[in-house]
Design a protein around this motif. Structure first.
Motif, short mmCIF file in Angstrom:
data_model
loop_
_atom_site.label_atom_id
_atom_site.label_comp_id
_atom_site.label_asym_id
_atom_site.label_seq_id
_atom_site.Cartn_x
_atom_site.Cartn_y
_atom_site.Cartn_z
N ASP A 118 4.35 13.54 -0.96
CA ASP A 118 3.70 12.28 -1.17
C ASP A 118 2.22 12.48 -2.56
OD1 ASP A 118 1.01 10.96 -0.93
OD2 ASP A 118 0.51 10.89 1.73
N TRP A 143 6.49 5.24 1.50
CA TRP A 143 5.83 6.28 2.05
C TRP A 143 7.48 5.82 3.37
CZ3 TRP A 143 1.64 7.38 5.57
CH2 TRP A 143 0.29 8.97 5.17
N ILE A 175 0.21 10.63 -2.94
CA ILE A 175 -0.73 8.80 -3.12
C ILE A 175 -1.93 9.21 -4.34
CG2 ILE A 175 -1.53 7.52 -1.88
CD1 ILE A 175 0.90 7.66 0.14
N SER A 176 -2.60 10.43 -4.02
CA SER A 176 -3.93 11.21 -4.13
C SER A 176 -3.92 11.51 -4.96
CB SER A 176 -4.71 11.20 -3.58
OG SER A 176 -4.29 12.36 -3.02
N SER A 223 1.00 -1.40 -0.20
CA SER A 223 -0.43 -0.26 -0.10
C SER A 223 0.69 1.06 -0.18
CB SER A 223 -0.86 0.09 1.76
OG SER A 223 -0.02 0.76 1.94
N GLY A 224 0.45 2.33 -0.32
CA GLY A 224 1.43 3.13 -0.34
C GLY A 224 2.39 3.38 1.49
N THR A 225 1.75 3.70 1.97
CA THR A 225 2.72 3.59 3.17
C THR A 225 3.39 3.40 3.14
OG1 THR A 225 0.26 3.51 4.44
CG2 THR A 225 2.27 3.03 5.69
N VAL A 249 2.87 17.48 1.40
CA VAL A 249 1.94 16.08 0.82
C VAL A 249 0.94 16.80 -0.31
CG1 VAL A 249 -0.42 14.74 1.12
CG2 VAL A 249 1.24 14.95 2.97
N ASN A 292 -1.09 16.25 -2.29
CA ASN A 292 -3.26 16.59 -2.37
C ASN A 292 -3.30 16.07 -0.87
OD1 ASN A 292 -5.66 16.91 -3.84
ND2 ASN A 292 -5.83 14.86 -3.28
N THR A 315 -5.50 14.39 1.17
CA THR A 315 -6.49 12.99 1.28
C THR A 315 -7.63 13.95 2.28
OG1 THR A 315 -5.53 11.52 0.01
CG2 THR A 315 -7.48 10.98 -0.29
N GLN A 364 -4.64 3.07 -5.89
CA GLN A 364 -5.90 2.74 -5.55
C GLN A 364 -6.18 4.69 -5.75
OE1 GLN A 364 -3.52 2.53 -3.14
NE2 GLN A 364 -4.17 3.21 -1.18
N LYS A 365 -6.26 5.24 -6.25
CA LYS A 365 -6.31 6.60 -6.40
C LYS A 365 -6.32 7.08 -7.98
CE LYS A 365 -5.58 7.07 -1.55
NZ LYS A 365 -5.41 7.57 -0.05
N PHE A 404 -3.24 12.68 6.33
CA PHE A 404 -2.20 12.07 6.07
C PHE A 404 -0.63 12.45 6.34
CE2 PHE A 404 -5.71 10.36 3.98
CZ PHE A 404 -5.97 9.35 3.84
C1 LIG Z 1 -4.43 6.55 1.04
C2 LIG Z 1 -3.67 7.71 1.65
C3 LIG Z 1 -2.00 7.44 2.08
C4 LIG Z 1 -1.73 6.12 2.44
O1 LIG Z 1 -1.70 4.83 1.34
P1 LIG Z 1 -2.12 3.50 1.87
O2 LIG Z 1 -2.07 3.06 0.35
O3 LIG Z 1 -3.19 3.55 2.80
O4 LIG Z 1 -1.21 3.17 2.77
C5 LIG Z 1 -1.41 8.40 2.37
N1 LIG Z 1 -1.25 9.60 1.96
C6 LIG Z 1 -2.24 9.70 0.98
C7 LIG Z 1 -2.61 11.29 0.62
C8 LIG Z 1 -3.22 9.24 0.83
O5 LIG Z 1 -4.36 9.80 0.01
#
Ligand SMILES: *Cc1c(COP(=O)(O)O)cnc(C)c1O
Length: 408
Positions: free
Chosen positions: A187, A74, A189-190, A69-71, A156, A158, A160, A212-213, A96
């Protein structure tokens, strides 16, 4: 199988800001048989997705794909660039950013957190959770760090949990303006594949993202995009790492392979997702998200409810945070809407729990999907006894009708 009677007839409206709905085209691609990850076909797939995802990050430098996952990505960004006790600068933009801060602290990094002080008078929410990264505060802090103890600035893109998109190029200018050698870790991720993001042009050293985003995939793979400077620094970084280590990942990635078993079927999905995004071209994808977001904001304005992002210049194209009136539990409202209309909305996280909900408008969507989501929220608000000023559905319809642009 999960019990499908959870979902009555028609389709479920997954309007949370990730995981986002997975298009049928991607689901079908992922249903292909799993192949030998050391075989010749795999190398071609690996090279294709690594080259394609680099285009989405807008970088010519290496990208690493993790089966996590995104974590995980990180953690990888930090353990590959830092040593125990190193100082890093982070900014509390929301939940986040707070989780990344916690992760860094657990790894033994000394985190200094910038947070805009106080509570916002209009909503009672923390000011730092309604705004983006204050580049001027970063510039000030780095200018005062004459010994260059701060090794990295981590922000970060965006957020979320709030619906605020920060100006990352401004953070780079702040670092350069202070003449400071700190790395810039971001980050997205989103943000990636929904909001404009330029790894090379904005001078980012490590970009972190997930599947997943905006990429419209199920959860399960994540990314680090690197700069030459990050790769160079990683040779001296002493935090323990093995699974997350970039060296073998980058070396084997040149031929499209991985040092351990990759998430093959998610990579089929990624290949399809990249085709979809790159066939259309990123500028069109970004424009479409801006247009969707503006329609949803028009609805929220018509209801007379505050948008969590207090700075109109920083409204997120990925999601909109909606603050509920005092005394209205946002989670009870979400539950009602889910039970009654099979529509999932994002929950308020951390310091804004119960005070707001989030409408996702990312990935695989279109005008009518969003109108239905807005209609579900509007019916829920009325049913929960919230006094709305006017019809958000009408406002969103007017917005989409009168702003032609790319609708899908
Ligand atoms: C979803 C998200 C995460 C966490 O990612 P996971 O896949 O749940 O580990 C971290 N940072 C941001 C900005 C996110 O949107």
């Amino acid at each position: 199988m999960i019990a499908l009677d959870q979902h009555p007839s028609g389709r479920h409206f997954l309007q949370i800001p990730g995981p986002s709905p997975v298009p049928d085209r991607i689901l079908r691609a992922m249903s292909l048989p799993t192949i030998d990850h050391r075989g010749p076909e795999f190398g071609a797939l690996g090279r294709q997705v690594l080259q394609g995802i680099a285009q989405v990050f807008q970088t010519v430098h290496p990208v690493v794909i993790y089966p996590s996952s995104g974590t995980g990505a990180w953690e990888a960004a930090l353990v590959n660039t830092l040593s125990g006790g190193d100082a890093v600068l982070m900014v509390e933009t929301g939940h986040f950013a707070s989780l990344w801060h916690k992760l860094a602290t657990r790894l033994g990094v000394q985190v200094e957190l910038i947070s805009l002080p106080g509570m916002d008078a209009a909503t009672g929410l923390p000011v730092s959770w309604r705004n983006g990264v204050p580049a001027d505060r970063i510039a000030e802090r780095l200018a005062a760090d004459r010994e260059h103890r701060i090794r990295a600035v981590c922000v970060v893109h965006n957020e979320t949990s709030t619906g605020v998109t920060s100006d990352i190029a401004a953070v780079r200018r702040a670092i350069d303006g202070a003449g400071h050698p700190a790395l810039l870790l971001v980050d997205t991720i989103s943000g990636l594949a929904s909001a404009d993001y330029r790894h090379d042009e904005w001078g980012i050293d490590v970009s972190v993202s997930g599947s997943q985003k905006g990429l419209m995939l199920p959860p399960g793979i994540s990314f680090n995009a690197l700069s030459p400077k990050a790769l160079e620094v990683s040779q001296r970084a002493r935090l323990p790492k093995s699974y997350w280590a970039w060296d073998e990942m980058v070396a084997m990635g040149r031929d499209g392979y991985f040092p351990y078993t990759p998430n093959t079927n998610l990579l089929y999905g990624l290949s399809e997702s990249l085709d979809m995004l790159l066939e259309q071209g990123l500028p069109r994808v970004f424009e479409r998200h801006q247009r969707w977001a503006a329609g949803v904001r028009a609805a929220v304005a018509a209801w007379g409810l505050p948008i969590q992002c207090a700075d109109p210049a920083r409204h997120s194209p990925v999601l909109t945070g909606v603050v509920t009136p005092p005394g209205v539990d946002a989670d009870a409202l979400r539950r009602l809407i889910h039970e009654r209309y099979d529509l999932s909305l994002g929950t308020g996280l951390g310091k804004v729990k119960g005070r707001m909900f989030r409408i996702g408008h990312l990935g695989d969507s279109n005008d009518l999907t969003l109108l239905a989501a807005v209609a579900g929220v509007e019916m829920g608000l009325v049913q929960a006894g919230v006094k709305i000023a006017g019809s958000g559905v009408q406002a969103a319809m007017d917005h989409y009708r009168t702003n032609p642009g790319d609708t899908r």
